[in-house]
Write a protein that holds these residues in place. Structure first.
Motif, PDB file in Angstrom:
ATOM      1  N   UNK A  76      -0.088   6.052  14.577  1.00 42.81           N
ATOM      2  CA  UNK A  76       0.854   5.105  13.964  1.00 42.81           C
ATOM      3  C   UNK A  76       0.319   3.682  14.003  1.00 42.81           C
ATOM      4  N   UNK A  77      -0.578   3.411  14.966  1.00 42.94           N
ATOM      5  CA  UNK A  77      -1.108   2.066  15.113  1.00 42.94           C
ATOM      6  C   UNK A  77      -0.797   1.431  16.446  1.00 42.94           C
ATOM      7  N   UNK A  78      -0.221   2.185  17.371  1.00 42.85           N
ATOM      8  CA  UNK A  78       0.107   1.654  18.698  1.00 42.85           C
ATOM      9  C   UNK A  78      -1.169   1.507  19.517  1.00 42.85           C
ATOM     10  N   UNK A  79      -1.406   0.307  20.042  1.00 45.19           N
ATOM     11  CA  UNK A  79      -2.588   0.077  20.874  1.00 45.19           C
ATOM     12  C   UNK A  79      -2.223  -0.373  22.283  1.00 45.19           C
ATOM     13  N   UNK A  80      -0.924  -0.392  22.599  1.00 47.83           N
ATOM     14  CA  UNK A  80      -0.478  -0.700  23.965  1.00 47.83           C
ATOM     15  C   UNK A  80       0.866  -0.031  24.184  1.00 47.83           C
ATOM     16  N   UNK A  81       1.098   0.469  25.387  1.00 42.02           N
ATOM     17  CA  UNK A  81       2.400   1.054  25.680  1.00 42.02           C
ATOM     18  C   UNK A  81       2.704   0.943  27.167  1.00 42.02           C
ATOM     19  N   UNK A  82       3.984   0.846  27.478  1.00 40.58           N
ATOM     20  CA  UNK A  82       4.440   1.026  28.856  1.00 40.58           C
ATOM     21  C   UNK A  82       5.163   2.353  28.876  1.00 40.58           C
ATOM     22  N   UNK A 300      -1.667   0.877   4.209  1.00 49.39           N
ATOM     23  CA  UNK A 300      -2.284   0.993   2.898  1.00 49.39           C
ATOM     24  C   UNK A 300      -1.313   0.870   1.740  1.00 49.39           C
ATOM     25  N   UNK A 301      -0.051   1.157   1.948  1.00 46.37           N
ATOM     26  CA  UNK A 301       0.907   1.147   0.839  1.00 46.37           C
ATOM     27  C   UNK A 301       1.847  -0.047   0.884  1.00 46.37           C
ATOM     28  N   UNK A 302       1.569  -1.019   1.746  1.00 40.94           N
ATOM     29  CA  UNK A 302       2.353  -2.252   1.791  1.00 40.94           C
ATOM     30  C   UNK A 302       1.470  -3.415   1.384  1.00 40.94           C
ATOM     31  N   UNK A 303       2.050  -4.384   0.685  1.00 46.60           N
ATOM     32  CA  UNK A 303       1.261  -5.548   0.267  1.00 46.60           C
ATOM     33  C   UNK A 303       1.779  -6.844   0.876  1.00 46.60           C
ATOM     34  N   UNK A 304       2.731  -6.744   1.829  1.00 44.87           N
ATOM     35  CA  UNK A 304       3.252  -7.943   2.478  1.00 44.87           C
ATOM     36  C   UNK A 304       3.965  -7.554   3.763  1.00 44.87           C
ATOM     37  N   UNK A 305       4.177  -8.540   4.610  1.00 50.42           N
ATOM     38  CA  UNK A 305       4.967  -8.326   5.819  1.00 50.42           C
ATOM     39  C   UNK A 305       6.367  -7.847   5.448  1.00 50.42           C
ATOM     40  N   UNK A 306       6.926  -8.441   4.404  1.00 55.39           N
ATOM     41  CA  UNK A 306       8.284  -8.112   3.974  1.00 55.39           C
ATOM     42  C   UNK A 306       8.408  -6.640   3.605  1.00 55.39           C
ATOM     43  N   UNK A 307       7.462  -6.134   2.807  1.00 58.47           N
ATOM     44  CA  UNK A 307       7.538  -4.730   2.399  1.00 58.47           C
ATOM     45  C   UNK A 307       7.298  -3.796   3.575  1.00 58.47           C
ATOM     46  N   UNK A 308       6.458  -4.232   4.540  1.00 64.56           N
ATOM     47  CA  UNK A 308       6.210  -3.403   5.719  1.00 64.56           C
ATOM     48  C   UNK A 308       7.459  -3.259   6.576  1.00 64.56           C
ATOM     49  N   UNK A 309       8.269  -4.306   6.631  1.00 66.50           N
ATOM     50  CA  UNK A 309       9.505  -4.238   7.411  1.00 66.50           C
ATOM     51  C   UNK A 309      10.557  -3.388   6.720  1.00 66.50           C
ATOM     52  N   UNK A 310      10.583  -3.419   5.406  1.00 72.14           N
ATOM     53  CA  UNK A 310      11.605  -2.696   4.654  1.00 72.14           C
ATOM     54  C   UNK A 310      11.263  -1.225   4.460  1.00 72.14           C
ATOM     55  N   UNK A 313       4.486   1.731   5.394  1.00 69.14           N
ATOM     56  CA  UNK A 313       3.563   2.715   4.837  1.00 69.14           C
ATOM     57  C   UNK A 313       3.287   3.829   5.838  1.00 69.14           C
ATOM     58  N   UNK A 314       3.281   5.069   5.371  1.00 68.79           N
ATOM     59  CA  UNK A 314       2.871   6.184   6.228  1.00 68.79           C
ATOM     60  C   UNK A 314       1.359   6.189   6.402  1.00 68.79           C
ATOM     61  N   UNK A 315       0.624   5.909   5.316  1.00 67.25           N
ATOM     62  CA  UNK A 315      -0.832   5.943   5.339  1.00 67.25           C
ATOM     63  C   UNK A 315      -1.368   4.708   6.052  1.00 67.25           C
ATOM     64  N   UNK A 316      -2.168   4.918   7.113  1.00 65.82           N
ATOM     65  CA  UNK A 316      -2.622   3.807   7.946  1.00 65.82           C
ATOM     66  C   UNK A 316      -4.042   4.042   8.456  1.00 65.82           C
ATOM     67  N   UNK A 317      -4.686   2.927   8.805  1.00 71.69           N
ATOM     68  CA  UNK A 317      -5.968   2.947   9.499  1.00 71.69           C
ATOM     69  C   UNK A 317      -5.845   2.035  10.713  1.00 71.69           C
ATOM     70  N   UNK A 328      -4.269   7.876   9.372  1.00 71.04           N
ATOM     71  CA  UNK A 328      -3.154   8.764   9.030  1.00 71.04           C
ATOM     72  C   UNK A 328      -3.054   8.786   7.514  1.00 71.04           C
ATOM     73  N   UNK A 329      -3.091   9.975   6.955  1.00 71.42           N
ATOM     74  CA  UNK A 329      -3.107  10.122   5.504  1.00 71.42           C
ATOM     75  C   UNK A 329      -1.997  11.056   5.049  1.00 71.42           C
ATOM     76  N   UNK A 330      -1.609  10.906   3.789  1.00 74.14           N
ATOM     77  CA  UNK A 330      -0.607  11.778   3.193  1.00 74.14           C
ATOM     78  C   UNK A 330      -1.108  12.246   1.834  1.00 74.14           C
ATOM     79  N   UNK A 331      -1.252  13.548   1.647  1.00 73.96           N
ATOM     80  CA  UNK A 331      -1.641  14.086   0.351  1.00 73.96           C
ATOM     81  C   UNK A 331      -0.427  14.110  -0.571  1.00 73.96           C
ATOM     82  N   UNK A 332      -0.631  13.694  -1.810  1.00 70.89           N
ATOM     83  CA  UNK A 332       0.473  13.665  -2.772  1.00 70.89           C
ATOM     84  C   UNK A 332       0.046  14.369  -4.058  1.00 70.89           C
TER      85      UNK A 332
END
Length: 340
Positions: A76-82, A300-310, A313-317, A328-332
């Motif tokens: 998902x992109x988590x690089x720190x956790x408690x 990969x499927x968001x083009x702004x902070x605003x769209x990422x919050x709303x 994107x599932x697809x991530x690096x 993380x990829x999604x076949x469509x």
């Protein structure tokens, strides 16, 4: 966040997603055996997980569930956790960075306060951070123990009984949702007076439980709140995903704030604010500056902070220290019917 990365990437990025509060030993328990199905309310869920041997004693099962949580979190992109795990010994072992407890389960206020004292003493003696499940109720007549905790912290700092750099993190704290504006002002001043610039992370336990208004507290009282996933597929939280960013669109709905400022606060709540709450290293801003470590997740499927919050994107690096560590990829596809 910004558009573009290099010459081949289109999308946006998020800075260092964080699990500030997650239970490693209670994850993925639904239907693991006959005793862990969905519950109707919080009291029933608490009773389910407080029974003797509340989750499988098989160490292989425990390891595999925890490993799955860690792997999917990184994807998902988590690089720190408690990661919270329960134990019966009070001796701190190697690798432990924080010690904590849940004073709200004590049978009396006096015992809850002794619980807080014990944890603060243990943290100081071992130079650890402290972490509390605190004030988990909606009773307006109940004494908010946050005041006792802040008073104890201030006293210990002033008397040299608190390790330099140690932070205190508070989770749940639904009782604070009943605070007046005057009480929030008192809280902010008490935190500043104690020289504890730590944020107050709290999970988002859905209805009928309560949660703090994350954007509202930041906007009206300058109180920053971190958000965390907490439980994953168990009696407390049978629904949802591991993804911290998934809390943002839920927050937009719960807090009724879809403004760009509100959305930025929500993204900060699962990134820089969450990391600050657990004393994890990281930048103070969502936006990169020269010299910052290359630690972030590409959406990969968001083009702004605003769209990422709303709509994250599932697809991530995921990039850590300048290297790609997960994707993380999604076949469509869609079946096209030829026109006659």
């Amino acid at each position: 966040m910004q558009k573009g990365w290099g010459h081949s990437y289109q999308g946006s990025y998020s800075r260092r997603l964080c699990h500030a509060h997650i239970h490693l030993d209670k994850c993925f328990l639904l239907n693991n055996d006959g005793s862990h199905n969905c519950c109707r309310d919080f009291a029933e869920a608490l009773k389910s997980l407080q029974r003797p041997k509340p989750f499988p004693s098989d160490l292989t099962d425990l390891y595999n569930r925890g490993k799955r949580l860690v792997i999917e979190s990184i994807q998902c992109g988590v690089t720190a956790m408690r990661a919270h795990v329960e134990w019966t010994r009070r001796r701190c072992t190697e690798g432990v960075q924080a010690v904590g407890s849940a004073p709200y389960v004590e049978p009396s206020i006096a015992q809850a306060k002794r619980n807080i004292d014990l944890i603060l003493d243990t943290a100081h003696e071992n130079k650890l951070h402290a972490d509390f499940h605190l004030d988990y109720n909606l009773d307006p007549t109940a004494e908010p123990l946050i005041w006792y905790l802040l008073a104890q912290l201030r006293s210990r700092i002033n008397s040299g009984r608190w390790a330099d750099g140690a932070h205190v993190c508070v989770g749940h704290a639904t009782r604070l949702s009943l605070f007046s504006a005057e009480e929030w002002t008192r809280f902010r001043m008490a935190v500043e007076d104690a020289e504890n610039q730590n944020s107050l992370p709290i999970t988002l336990p859905g209805p009928p439980r309560a949660t703090l208004d994350v954007p509202g507290l930041a906007r009206e009282h300058r109180v920053k709140v971190g958000m965390a996933v907490n439980n994953v597929e168990n009696a407390f939280t049978p629904q949802g995903t591991i993804d911290p960013l998934a809390l943002c669109p839920m927050g937009v709905a719960v807090f009724q704030d879809g403004t760009k400022r509100g959305c930025q606060t929500l993204v900060e709540a699962v990134t820089i604010t969450a990391r600050k709450a657990i004393a994890a290293r990281g930048p103070a801003s969502l936006f990169p500056a020269k010299g910052d470590a290359a630690d972030f997740v590409l959406l990969h499927e968001n083009d702004s902070l605003y769209s990422a919050a709303l709509n994250p994107s599932y697809t991530r690096t995921v990039i850590k220290d300048g290297e790609i560590v997960a994707t993380r990829r999604a076949d469509k596809w869609i079946r096209l019917v030829a026109q006659q």
